[in-house]
Design a protein around this motif. Structure first.
Motif, PDB file in Angstrom:
ATOM      1  N   ILE A   1       0.845  -1.190   0.000  1.00  0.00           N
ATOM      2  CA  ILE A   1       0.000   0.000   0.000  1.00  0.00           C
ATOM      3  C   ILE A   1       0.882   1.242   0.000  1.00  0.00           C
ATOM      4  O   ILE A   1       1.881   1.300   0.715  1.00  0.00           O
ATOM      5  N   VAL A   2       0.492   2.227  -0.808  1.00  0.00           N
ATOM      6  CA  VAL A   2       1.133   3.540  -0.770  1.00  0.00           C
ATOM      7  C   VAL A   2       0.080   4.563  -0.378  1.00  0.00           C
ATOM      8  O   VAL A   2      -0.981   4.659  -1.011  1.00  0.00           O
ATOM      9  N   PHE A   3       0.355   5.319   0.686  1.00  0.00           N
ATOM     10  CA  PHE A   3      -0.500   6.419   1.117  1.00  0.00           C
ATOM     11  C   PHE A   3       0.096   7.727   0.606  1.00  0.00           C
ATOM     12  O   PHE A   3       1.301   7.964   0.749  1.00  0.00           O
ATOM     13  N   ALA A   4      -0.749   8.571   0.030  1.00  0.00           N
ATOM     14  CA  ALA A   4      -0.295   9.840  -0.531  1.00  0.00           C
ATOM     15  C   ALA A   4      -1.171  10.972   0.003  1.00  0.00           C
ATOM     16  O   ALA A   4      -2.388  10.969  -0.213  1.00  0.00           O
ATOM     17  N   ASP A   5      -0.561  11.912   0.705  1.00  0.00           N
ATOM     18  CA  ASP A   5      -1.285  13.010   1.329  1.00  0.00           C
ATOM     19  C   ASP A   5      -1.139  14.268   0.485  1.00  0.00           C
ATOM     20  O   ASP A   5      -0.079  14.891   0.456  1.00  0.00           O
ATOM     21  N   GLU A   6      -2.197  14.624  -0.242  1.00  0.00           N
ATOM     22  CA  GLU A   6      -2.207  15.798  -1.127  1.00  0.00           C
ATOM     23  C   GLU A   6      -0.954  15.823  -2.006  1.00  0.00           C
ATOM     24  O   GLU A   6      -0.204  16.818  -2.017  1.00  0.00           O
ATOM     25  N   PRO A   7      -0.679  14.774  -2.768  1.00  0.00           N
ATOM     26  CA  PRO A   7       0.607  14.685  -3.477  1.00  0.00           C
ATOM     27  C   PRO A   7       0.788  15.708  -4.584  1.00  0.00           C
ATOM     28  O   PRO A   7       1.910  15.940  -5.019  1.00  0.00           O
ATOM     29  N   THR A   8      -0.300  16.328  -5.047  1.00  0.00           N
ATOM     30  CA  THR A   8      -0.179  17.342  -6.102  1.00  0.00           C
ATOM     31  C   THR A   8      -0.454  18.749  -5.571  1.00  0.00           C
ATOM     32  O   THR A   8      -0.538  19.693  -6.343  1.00  0.00           O
ATOM     33  N   GLY A   9      -0.563  18.874  -4.252  1.00  0.00           N
ATOM     34  CA  GLY A   9      -0.994  20.145  -3.669  1.00  0.00           C
ATOM     35  C   GLY A   9      -0.057  21.308  -3.926  1.00  0.00           C
ATOM     36  O   GLY A   9      -0.492  22.456  -3.959  1.00  0.00           O
TER      37      GLY A   9
ATOM     38  N   GLU B   1       1.131  -1.644 -12.850  1.00  0.00           N
ATOM     39  CA  GLU B   1       2.307  -2.461 -13.117  1.00  0.00           C
ATOM     40  C   GLU B   1       2.642  -3.379 -11.953  1.00  0.00           C
ATOM     41  O   GLU B   1       2.992  -4.552 -12.154  1.00  0.00           O
ATOM     42  N   PHE B   2       2.536  -2.868 -10.732  1.00  0.00           N
ATOM     43  CA  PHE B   2       2.946  -3.629  -9.552  1.00  0.00           C
ATOM     44  C   PHE B   2       1.762  -4.180  -8.766  1.00  0.00           C
ATOM     45  O   PHE B   2       1.949  -4.834  -7.749  1.00  0.00           O
ATOM     46  N   HIS B   3       0.532  -3.920  -9.238  1.00  0.00           N
ATOM     47  CA  HIS B   3      -0.696  -4.326  -8.546  1.00  0.00           C
ATOM     48  C   HIS B   3      -0.655  -3.877  -7.081  1.00  0.00           C
ATOM     49  O   HIS B   3      -0.837  -4.654  -6.151  1.00  0.00           O
ATOM     50  N   GLN B   4      -0.383  -2.598  -6.904  1.00  0.00           N
ATOM     51  CA  GLN B   4      -0.330  -2.023  -5.566  1.00  0.00           C
ATOM     52  C   GLN B   4      -1.559  -1.175  -5.306  1.00  0.00           C
ATOM     53  O   GLN B   4      -2.138  -0.578  -6.219  1.00  0.00           O
ATOM     54  N   THR B   5      -1.938  -1.129  -4.048  1.00  0.00           N
ATOM     55  CA  THR B   5      -3.058  -0.309  -3.612  1.00  0.00           C
ATOM     56  C   THR B   5      -2.543   1.082  -3.270  1.00  0.00           C
ATOM     57  O   THR B   5      -1.558   1.222  -2.550  1.00  0.00           O
ATOM     58  N   ILE B   6      -3.216   2.097  -3.793  1.00  0.00           N
ATOM     59  CA  ILE B   6      -2.811   3.479  -3.526  1.00  0.00           C
ATOM     60  C   ILE B   6      -3.994   4.215  -2.910  1.00  0.00           C
ATOM     61  O   ILE B   6      -5.107   4.185  -3.451  1.00  0.00           O
ATOM     62  N   VAL B   7      -3.758   4.856  -1.779  1.00  0.00           N
ATOM     63  CA  VAL B   7      -4.784   5.642  -1.098  1.00  0.00           C
ATOM     64  C   VAL B   7      -4.321   7.092  -1.086  1.00  0.00           C
ATOM     65  O   VAL B   7      -3.297   7.421  -0.485  1.00  0.00           O
ATOM     66  N   ILE B   8      -5.068   7.939  -1.767  1.00  0.00           N
ATOM     67  CA  ILE B   8      -4.705   9.344  -1.938  1.00  0.00           C
ATOM     68  C   ILE B   8      -5.701  10.221  -1.188  1.00  0.00           C
ATOM     69  O   ILE B   8      -6.919  10.046  -1.332  1.00  0.00           O
TER      70      ILE B   8
END
Length: 243
Positions: free
Chosen positions: A180-188, A208-215
């Motif tokens: 899992i990758v957590f991203a906090d306002e990554p384009t802010g 590509e990596f079948h990963q879960t991303i929570v933004i």
């Protein structure tokens, strides 16, 4: 940013959620005032390979929810399960080890170490995992190439643009292939062109990596890239959309 490509992973109700949240509430005391209920009986499921956007305006509770999911804070009420681990039951040392093994982070302010170059910043998670120095350098170089920074590997954060710093942060988050990758306002802090490039990277790596991303985001354009949108208001889920 324009419309994102439609190439999401297929999930169905028979899949086991990688993240399950059940009846989570979080209350912050306020001196000389009523306590603030930042989260109010939140329940949700996030499935493997999803790009999930926790969407809402400032004060909606989205950053608090992200902190709960990442084990950075514990709920007063409710439970959070990631894979087969209930985060509430882990102490701080166990949580740190769990995050090192399973979780990557991307931050709005990049959070790069100024005294390290891009390659050294990307190597950091691998150092904590005890990866051999030769192998970790190779893995970090490969990730920096994937994010288009093959000519910036030895540059320091002060020598890079905001978009380049965020690419470095993404390379660091994905280098150990966390679940899992957590991203906090990554384009802010980015302009619209850089924001589009960053979101397309998230989309590419998730597939590509079948990963879960929570933004976490307040930006509708960012939410458009998600398979699963969770909209919060006043600490409550008011809408969920799966595309």
């Amino acid at each position: 940013m324009g419309n994102p490509p439609k190439n999401k992973q297929v999930t169905n109700n028979e899949d086991t959620p990688i993240i399950s949240v059940r009846h989570v509430s979080k209350i912050y005391p306020v001196e000389d005032d009523e306590p603030v209920k930042a989260l109010d009986d939140v329940s949700l499921d996030i499935y493997p390979g999803e790009i999930c956007c926790i969407f809402g305006q400032s004060g909606s509770g989205k950053s608090t929810l992200l902190n709960q999911l990442a084990g950075l804070e514990k709920p007063e009420i409710g439970a959070i399960r990631i894979q087969n681990t209930i985060l509430n039951r882990l102490n701080e040392e166990q949580l740190a080890v769990f995050r090192q093994k399973h979780i990557g982070f991307v931050f709005q302010s990049y959070n790069l170490l100024g005294h390290l170059n891009a390659l050294e910043n990307v190597e950091m998670p691998l150092i904590f995992q005890g990866v051999d120095p030769v192998k970790r350098k190779q893995l970090a170089e490969n990730m920096l190439i994937k994010v288009g920074l093959e000519k910036r590997m030895l540059h320091y954060p002060r020598q890079m643009s905001g978009g380049q710093q965020q690419r470095t942060g993404i390379a660091r988050a994905f280098v150990s292939h966390p679940s899992i990758v957590f991203a906090d306002e990554p384009t802010g802090n980015l302009d619209s062109k850089s924001s589009k490039q960053i979101m397309e990277m998230f989309l590419k790596f998730s597939r590509e990596f079948h990963q879960t991303i929570v933004i976490v985001s307040h930006d509708q354009e960012t939410a458009n890239y998600a398979d699963h949108i969770i909209r919060l208001s006043d600490g409550k889920i008011v809408e969920q959309i799966r595309k």
